[in-house]
Design a protein around this motif. Structure first.
Motif, PDB file in Angstrom:
ATOM      1  N   VAL A  37       3.552  -9.218-108.880  1.00  0.00           N
ATOM      2  CA  VAL A  37       4.453 -10.336-108.581  1.00  0.00           C
ATOM      3  C   VAL A  37       3.671 -11.608-108.840  1.00  0.00           C
ATOM      4  CG1 VAL A  37       5.880 -11.518-106.873  1.00  0.00           C
ATOM      5  CG2 VAL A  37       5.592  -9.027-106.743  1.00  0.00           C
ATOM      6  N   MET A  38       4.197 -12.489-109.669  1.00  0.00           N
ATOM      7  CA  MET A  38       3.520 -13.753-109.897  1.00  0.00           C
ATOM      8  C   MET A  38       3.439 -14.531-108.582  1.00  0.00           C
ATOM      9  SD  MET A  38       2.453 -13.818-112.888  1.00  0.00           S
ATOM     10  CE  MET A  38       2.669 -13.099-114.507  1.00  0.00           C
ATOM     11  N   GLN A  39       2.264 -15.093-108.310  1.00  0.00           N
ATOM     12  CA  GLN A  39       2.041 -15.732-107.019  1.00  0.00           C
ATOM     13  C   GLN A  39       2.966 -16.921-106.792  1.00  0.00           C
ATOM     14  OE1 GLN A  39      -1.736 -17.934-105.770  1.00  0.00           O
ATOM     15  NE2 GLN A  39      -2.082 -15.909-104.863  1.00  0.00           N
ATOM     16  N   ARG A  40       3.467 -17.523-107.863  1.00  0.00           N
ATOM     17  CA  ARG A  40       4.338 -18.686-107.676  1.00  0.00           C
ATOM     18  C   ARG A  40       5.604 -18.320-106.897  1.00  0.00           C
ATOM     19  NH1 ARG A  40       4.967 -17.586-113.340  1.00  0.00           N
ATOM     20  NH2 ARG A  40       7.136 -17.074-113.872  1.00  0.00           N
ATOM     21  N   TYR A  41       6.101 -17.093-107.065  1.00  0.00           N
ATOM     22  CA  TYR A  41       7.263 -16.660-106.282  1.00  0.00           C
ATOM     23  C   TYR A  41       6.899 -16.542-104.801  1.00  0.00           C
ATOM     24  CZ  TYR A  41       9.408 -15.310-110.743  1.00  0.00           C
ATOM     25  OH  TYR A  41       9.924 -15.313-112.027  1.00  0.00           O
ATOM     26  N   LEU A  42       5.743 -15.971-104.539  1.00  0.00           N
ATOM     27  CA  LEU A  42       5.327 -15.751-103.161  1.00  0.00           C
ATOM     28  C   LEU A  42       5.078 -17.072-102.450  1.00  0.00           C
ATOM     29  CD1 LEU A  42       2.849 -12.797-103.825  1.00  0.00           C
ATOM     30  CD2 LEU A  42       5.258 -12.643-103.163  1.00  0.00           C
ATOM     31  N   LEU A  43       4.399 -17.992-103.125  1.00  0.00           N
ATOM     32  CA  LEU A  43       4.120 -19.284-102.512  1.00  0.00           C
ATOM     33  C   LEU A  43       5.408 -20.078-102.287  1.00  0.00           C
ATOM     34  CD1 LEU A  43       0.901 -20.339-104.462  1.00  0.00           C
ATOM     35  CD2 LEU A  43       1.052 -19.576-102.085  1.00  0.00           C
ATOM     36  N   ALA A  44       6.314 -20.026-103.247  1.00  0.00           N
ATOM     37  CA  ALA A  44       7.581 -20.744-103.090  1.00  0.00           C
ATOM     38  C   ALA A  44       8.368 -20.195-101.917  1.00  0.00           C
ATOM     39  CB  ALA A  44       8.404 -20.642-104.377  1.00  0.00           C
ATOM     40  N   ALA A  45       8.393 -18.867-101.762  1.00  0.00           N
ATOM     41  CA  ALA A  45       9.129 -18.255-100.656  1.00  0.00           C
ATOM     42  C   ALA A  45       8.472 -18.555 -99.322  1.00  0.00           C
ATOM     43  CB  ALA A  45       9.240 -16.754-100.873  1.00  0.00           C
ATOM     44  N   ALA A  46       7.150 -18.501 -99.274  1.00  0.00           N
ATOM     45  CA  ALA A  46       6.442 -18.746 -98.021  1.00  0.00           C
ATOM     46  C   ALA A  46       6.544 -20.202 -97.604  1.00  0.00           C
ATOM     47  CB  ALA A  46       4.982 -18.330 -98.166  1.00  0.00           C
ATOM     48  N   GLU A  47       6.375 -21.120 -98.557  1.00  0.00           N
ATOM     49  CA  GLU A  47       6.298 -22.535 -98.219  1.00  0.00           C
ATOM     50  C   GLU A  47       7.663 -23.196 -98.083  1.00  0.00           C
ATOM     51  OE1 GLU A  47       3.747 -24.512-100.991  1.00  0.00           O
ATOM     52  OE2 GLU A  47       2.050 -23.169-100.617  1.00  0.00           O
ATOM     53  N   HIS A  48       8.612 -22.839 -98.953  1.00  0.00           N
ATOM     54  CA  HIS A  48       9.883 -23.570 -98.980  1.00  0.00           C
ATOM     55  C   HIS A  48      11.040 -22.780 -98.368  1.00  0.00           C
ATOM     56  CE1 HIS A  48       8.126 -26.836-101.295  1.00  0.00           C
ATOM     57  NE2 HIS A  48       7.507 -25.906-102.008  1.00  0.00           N
ATOM     58  N   MET A  49      10.934 -21.451 -98.332  1.00  0.00           N
ATOM     59  CA  MET A  49      11.914 -20.658 -97.597  1.00  0.00           C
ATOM     60  C   MET A  49      11.423 -20.356 -96.189  1.00  0.00           C
ATOM     61  SD  MET A  49      12.955 -17.997-100.664  1.00  0.00           S
ATOM     62  CE  MET A  49      13.959 -16.996 -99.584  1.00  0.00           C
ATOM     63  N   ASN A  50      10.141 -20.662 -95.930  1.00  0.00           N
ATOM     64  CA  ASN A  50       9.534 -20.415 -94.618  1.00  0.00           C
ATOM     65  C   ASN A  50       9.685 -18.947 -94.206  1.00  0.00           C
ATOM     66  OD1 ASN A  50       8.056 -21.156 -92.348  1.00  0.00           O
ATOM     67  ND2 ASN A  50       9.893 -21.659 -91.169  1.00  0.00           N
ATOM     68  N   ALA A  51       9.334 -18.057 -95.140  1.00  0.00           N
ATOM     69  CA  ALA A  51       9.489 -16.622 -94.921  1.00  0.00           C
ATOM     70  C   ALA A  51       8.129 -15.939 -94.858  1.00  0.00           C
ATOM     71  CB  ALA A  51      10.317 -16.003 -96.047  1.00  0.00           C
ATOM     72  N   GLU A 236      10.978 -21.744-108.744  1.00  0.00           N
ATOM     73  CA  GLU A 236       9.608 -21.577-108.229  1.00  0.00           C
ATOM     74  C   GLU A 236       8.557 -22.212-109.154  1.00  0.00           C
ATOM     75  OE1 GLU A 236       9.379 -18.717-111.477  1.00  0.00           O
ATOM     76  OE2 GLU A 236      11.005 -19.353-110.158  1.00  0.00           O
ATOM     77  N   TRP A 237       8.936 -22.519-110.412  1.00  0.00           N
ATOM     78  CA  TRP A 237       7.984 -23.066-111.375  1.00  0.00           C
ATOM     79  C   TRP A 237       7.702 -24.529-111.045  1.00  0.00           C
ATOM     80  CZ3 TRP A 237       4.548 -21.539-114.807  1.00  0.00           C
ATOM     81  CH2 TRP A 237       4.048 -22.442-115.735  1.00  0.00           C
ATOM     82  N   GLN A 238       6.439 -24.849-110.770  1.00  0.00           N
ATOM     83  CA  GLN A 238       6.019 -26.213-110.442  1.00  0.00           C
ATOM     84  C   GLN A 238       6.958 -26.845-109.417  1.00  0.00           C
ATOM     85  OE1 GLN A 238       5.464 -28.346-114.163  1.00  0.00           O
ATOM     86  NE2 GLN A 238       3.656 -27.133-114.690  1.00  0.00           N
ATOM     87  N   VAL A 239       7.258 -26.073-108.380  1.00  0.00           N
ATOM     88  CA  VAL A 239       8.223 -26.491-107.373  1.00  0.00           C
ATOM     89  C   VAL A 239       7.794 -27.764-106.657  1.00  0.00           C
ATOM     90  CG1 VAL A 239       7.230 -24.941-105.637  1.00  0.00           C
ATOM     91  CG2 VAL A 239       9.575 -25.724-105.378  1.00  0.00           C
ATOM     92  N   HIS A 240       6.494 -27.995-106.525  1.00  0.00           N
ATOM     93  CA  HIS A 240       6.022 -29.171-105.806  1.00  0.00           C
ATOM     94  C   HIS A 240       6.383 -30.468-106.532  1.00  0.00           C
ATOM     95  CE1 HIS A 240       4.021 -26.820-102.811  1.00  0.00           C
ATOM     96  NE2 HIS A 240       3.313 -26.174-103.715  1.00  0.00           N
ATOM     97  N   ASN A 241       6.700 -30.374-107.834  1.00  0.00           N
ATOM     98  CA  ASN A 241       7.064 -31.561-108.595  1.00  0.00           C
ATOM     99  C   ASN A 241       8.574 -31.735-108.737  1.00  0.00           C
ATOM    100  OD1 ASN A 241       4.307 -32.029-109.092  1.00  0.00           O
ATOM    101  ND2 ASN A 241       4.339 -30.684-110.887  1.00  0.00           N
ATOM    102  N   ASN A 242       9.346 -30.890-108.077  1.00  0.00           N
ATOM    103  CA  ASN A 242      10.787 -30.882-108.321  1.00  0.00           C
ATOM    104  C   ASN A 242      11.554 -30.842-107.001  1.00  0.00           C
ATOM    105  OD1 ASN A 242      13.488 -30.184-109.014  1.00  0.00           O
ATOM    106  ND2 ASN A 242      12.773 -29.314-110.944  1.00  0.00           N
ATOM    107  N   PRO A 243      12.033 -31.986-106.521  1.00  0.00           N
ATOM    108  CA  PRO A 243      12.768 -32.019-105.249  1.00  0.00           C
ATOM    109  C   PRO A 243      14.021 -31.151-105.255  1.00  0.00           C
ATOM    110  CG  PRO A 243      12.103 -34.233-105.892  1.00  0.00           C
ATOM    111  CD  PRO A 243      11.807 -33.348-107.057  1.00  0.00           C
ATOM    112  N   GLU A 244      14.695 -31.028-106.403  1.00  0.00           N
ATOM    113  CA  GLU A 244      15.898 -30.192-106.460  1.00  0.00           C
ATOM    114  C   GLU A 244      15.542 -28.718-106.286  1.00  0.00           C
ATOM    115  OE1 GLU A 244      17.351 -31.488-110.202  1.00  0.00           O
ATOM    116  OE2 GLU A 244      18.670 -33.019-109.335  1.00  0.00           O
TER     117      GLU A 244
END
Length: 265
Positions: A37-51, A236-244
């Motif tokens: 699993v690419m880590q970007r999916y995991l980080l996006a889910a943990a940080e922005h879905m709070n999962a 999840e791609w470069q999510v920190h740069n994309n408010p949407e």
């Protein structure tokens, strides 16, 4: 429906984060097959879905889908370099281009059914949207990067990662849809990194977004008591740069917690 894990309390007395199962692909790494699993999916889910997260390997001979569905609070079907094998949606083998990951196809087929039976949410990104459509009886088209249509949905095959994920187009959000309400917008620009896409929309799915050429780019549904939400692009791609993208992933987190419930299709 929220699973038992969210009812438990941590040491501070606060509810624990919901446990999200994230599907893994089978990929070759240093000459061996790896559950990846690419880590970007995991980080996006943990940080922005709070999962909280658990990775689900695509090993159909060893996955007990009913037991797994009873243990997790929701499932995320990620994107992948692989395409769904035509036999899973009744498509012709002729002209089908891989790579394929039929073990993932089979695990997702079983797990999706059990998640719906358990009334738990299923969320999708890119391949995940296609898997949801197939699981509910829809079909796929395989010509979205050929350049034969008015819009190419994938960068040239020799593009580097930044250029590949930089390939973009606008999508129109359906008025009063889940995405339009959450993003407070009628259209957004998204990255486009897919060869396959929805051909026949599965019964019960509602269209949430479309590309300028009419290709379905996002869907939602309420199947029994199970909430479904998926997009064709990669938030999840470069999510920190994309408010949407951040807002979309927060919406995924709300669906996971049962705070947002899509309407019946």
């Amino acid at each position: 429906m929220i699973g038992l894990t969210t009812a438990l309390q941590n040491n501070s007395g606060q509810p624990q984060r919901p446990l999200l199962g994230v599907i893994a692909c089978n990929r070759m790494v240093a000459g061996e097959v790896a559950a990846s699993v690419m880590q970007r999916y995991l980080l996006a889910a943990a940080e922005h879905m709070n999962a909280s997260l658990v990775i689900i390997p695509s090993l159909p001979d060893f996955i007990e889908a009913p037991r797994l569905a009873s243990m997790i609070d929701g499932c995320l079907l990620t994107g992948s370099p692989s395409n769904i094998a035509p036999r899973f949606y009744g498509g012709p083998d002729a002209g089908a281009e891989g790579p394929f990951d039929e073990e993932r196809d089979e695990v997702v087929r079983r797990l999706f059914s059990e998640m719906v039976n358990a009334g738990k949410p299923v969320l999708g990104i890119c391949r995940g949207l296609q898997e949801i459509n197939v699981a509910l009886g829809g079909t796929l088209r395989r010509d979205l990067a050929t350049g034969s249509g008015p819009l190419s949905h994938h960068a040239p095959t020799d593009a580097d990662m930044d250029s590949m994920f930089g390939h973009s187009h606008e999508v129109r959000l359906m008025e009063e849809g889940v995405l339009a309400r959450a993003l407070a917008a009628s259209s957004i620009v998204v990255n486009s990194v897919h060869y396959q896409g929805i051909d026949r929309l599965a019964p019960g799915l509602s269209v949430e977004a479309t590309a300028p050429d009419g290709v379905v780019e996002a869907v939602s549904a309420r199947v029994g008591t199970s909430s479904i939400l998926a997009v064709q692009w990669h938030p999840e791609w470069q999510v920190h740069n994309n408010p949407e993208s951040q807002a979309l992933l927060r919406l995924y987190g709300d669906v996971l917690r049962g705070k947002v419930i899509p309407a019946h299709g």
